[in-house]
Design an enzyme around this catalytic site. Structure first.
Site, PDB file in Angstrom:
ATOM      1  N   TRP A 101      25.512  65.213  21.071  1.00 32.05           N
ATOM      2  CA  TRP A 101      24.780  66.071  20.118  1.00 32.05           C
ATOM      3  C   TRP A 101      23.471  65.419  19.705  1.00 32.05           C
ATOM      4  CZ3 TRP A 101      26.412  70.519  21.048  1.00 32.05           C
ATOM      5  CH2 TRP A 101      27.781  70.794  21.194  1.00 32.05           C
ATOM      6  N   ASP A 169      22.773  65.199  11.000  1.00 31.54           N
ATOM      7  CA  ASP A 169      23.668  66.238  11.512  1.00 31.54           C
ATOM      8  C   ASP A 169      25.080  65.859  11.071  1.00 31.54           C
ATOM      9  OD1 ASP A 169      25.348  67.883  12.949  1.00 31.54           O
ATOM     10  OD2 ASP A 169      24.549  67.373  14.928  1.00 31.54           O
ATOM     11  N   LYS A 193      33.398  73.559  11.737  1.00 35.98           N
ATOM     12  CA  LYS A 193      34.257  72.372  11.806  1.00 35.98           C
ATOM     13  C   LYS A 193      34.908  71.990  10.489  1.00 35.98           C
ATOM     14  CE  LYS A 193      32.234  71.040  16.051  1.00 35.98           C
ATOM     15  NZ  LYS A 193      30.821  70.977  16.373  1.00 35.98           N
TER      16      LYS A 193
HETATM   17  C1  LIG Z   1      29.790  70.969  17.243  1.00 34.32           C
HETATM   18  C2  LIG Z   1      28.625  70.125  16.935  1.00 34.32           C
HETATM   19  C3  LIG Z   1      27.305  70.562  17.154  1.00 34.32           C
HETATM   20  C4  LIG Z   1      26.993  71.897  17.802  1.00 34.32           C
HETATM   21  O1  LIG Z   1      27.197  72.907  16.914  1.00 34.32           O
HETATM   22  P1  LIG Z   1      26.830  74.424  17.262  1.00 34.32           P
HETATM   23  O2  LIG Z   1      27.024  75.070  15.931  1.00 34.32           O
HETATM   24  O3  LIG Z   1      27.775  74.878  18.306  1.00 34.32           O
HETATM   25  O4  LIG Z   1      25.419  74.469  17.704  1.00 34.32           O
HETATM   26  C5  LIG Z   1      26.272  69.740  16.780  1.00 34.32           C
HETATM   27  N1  LIG Z   1      26.501  68.535  16.234  1.00 34.32           N
HETATM   28  C6  LIG Z   1      27.756  68.071  16.023  1.00 34.32           C
HETATM   29  C7  LIG Z   1      27.934  66.736  15.408  1.00 34.32           C
HETATM   30  C8  LIG Z   1      28.840  68.858  16.356  1.00 34.32           C
HETATM   31  O5  LIG Z   1      30.090  68.402  16.140  1.00 34.32           O
END
Ligand SMILES: *Cc1c(COP(=O)(O)O)cnc(C)c1O
Length: 356
Positions: A101, A169, A193
């Site tokens: 990511w 993030d 998540k």
């Molecule tokens: C799942 C995830 C993403 C991607 O998320 P999307 O909403 O599918 O774009 C980005 N960063 C992390 C740390 C993730 O776990």
């Protein structure tokens, strides 16, 4: 109903009471006789939902009245990879490359300016969090990923960037542990998540970092416009915001982030101590960097894979397969997963060791 123990990495488990309330609201939202899906997003009832979700998000991060705004946007965390750069990258930004990511965020930012990768653990398939790197002067911001969902590493400390804005993030560990969230200037997280259904992305941004780049920003990419329009520039993802609000209310009822952190810590200690004890398994990551949310582990003897898979599947466990780039197993233990589910997994691992 016999619900499986759901270790899925995302979309993932949410509290059952949230699912129940959400399904009710699809038929009859708060006794109005109308579905949450058919009322105007400009109606008082929905504006209240949006306001509640935004204020609870700030409350749980302990960021109220500190110059931050919470926004609900669309496009997932992946859209934030480019929006952060669009809004904040004038010349040069620093990135920590701690997983897929992060690497995707770097790729997007490179379209907007110079990207300096300050540290990377790519060479060892991202199985640790790099430390001891230096932060050059003159960065527009530094970007990091608090929890590397795929690899199961988690940052326990964050760089001290001084005046340089720190962007994080937090898609897979937001609201899971007590940290000083005010060290960040922008936090983003896809809802799916730890917060709600896919479709909404939470952005928490300190207002005074905005408005400094010279490029023109399209409306749908512009944080300042979304702040001005109270996250209602266009139709927001109403159901996803509503379910996120329900999850944040659930978190309040269960003692907030500090109480959930204790549970998350207990769950992760339980699984990691079994990974370390059990002679058949080994952990994938450096011990100091182990994630409380996603525990990754492998079988020392890969030939046992079909037998172990059969065993955990018959024990009503779901979503335990590791990501294809790591292999093995990944137990994702988000806020809504109970410790009983982790106990079942540990029992399965113990049983496997005995019978093999
Ligand atoms: C799942 C995830 C993403 C991607 O998320 P999307 O909403 O599918 O774009 C980005 N960063 C992390 C740390 C993730 O776990």
């Amino acid at each position: 109903m016999n619900r499986p123990h759901n270790f899925s990495a995302g979309p993932c488990i949410l509290p059952l009471e949230v699912f129940e309330k959400a399904s009710q609201a699809v038929i009859d939202f708060d006794g109005s006789g109308l579905s949450i899906l058919e009322i105007s997003h400009r109606s008082t009832a929905f504006v209240e939902v949006m306001e509640k979700a935004r204020s609870l998000a700030l409350e749980h991060l302990n960021l109220q009245a500190k110059g931050y705004k919470a926004l609900f946007m669309q496009g997932g965390a992946s859209m934030q990879f480019l929006m952060t750069a669009y809004n904040l990258l004038e010349k040069k930004a620093g990135y920590l490359d701690t997983g897929t990511w992060s690497a995707n965020a770097i790729k997007e930012a490179e379209r907007f300016g110079e990207v300096k990768v300050l540290a990377s653990s790519k060479e060892s398939n991202y199985n640790f969090i790099p430390k001891n790197y230096s932060i050059p002067n003159g960065l527009d911001y530094l970007h990091c990923t608090s929890n590397n969902t795929i690899y199961g590493t988690q940052m326990k400390a964050f760089p001290n960037t001084g005046e340089t804005p720190l962007i994080c993030d937090m898609s897979s560990d937001i609201f899971s542990r007590e940290i000083d969230y005010s060290q960040f200037d922008l936090i983003y997280a896809g809802a799916q998540k730890n917060m709600g259904p896919a479709g909404a992305t939470l952005v928490v941004v300190k207002e005074d970092i905005l408005g400094k780049v010279s490029r023109k920003i399209p409306s749908m990419m512009d944080y300042e416009l979304f702040i001005k329009k109270e996250s209602m520039f266009n139709t927001p993802p109403v159901f996803s915001v509503y379910v996120s609000m329900l999850t944040l209310e659930w978190l309040s009822r269960h003692g907030g982030v500090s109480a959930i952190e204790k549970k998350n810590r207990a769950k992760s200690e339980l699984i990691y101590s079994e990974i370390d004890r059990n002679s058949l398994f080994e952990g994938f990551t450096a011990k100091d960097d182990r994630s409380m949310m996603n525990a990754t582990f492998t079988l020392k003897n890969e030939r046992l894979t079909p037998l172990f898979d059969k065993l955990w599947q018959s024990a009503n466990l779901n979503g335990l397969n590791g990501h294809r780039s790591v292999g093995g197993y990944r137990a994702s233990m988000y806020n809504a997963l109970s410790i009983e589910s982790v106990e079942v997994l540990v029992d399965v691992m113990k049983h496997f060791e005995k019978t093999i």
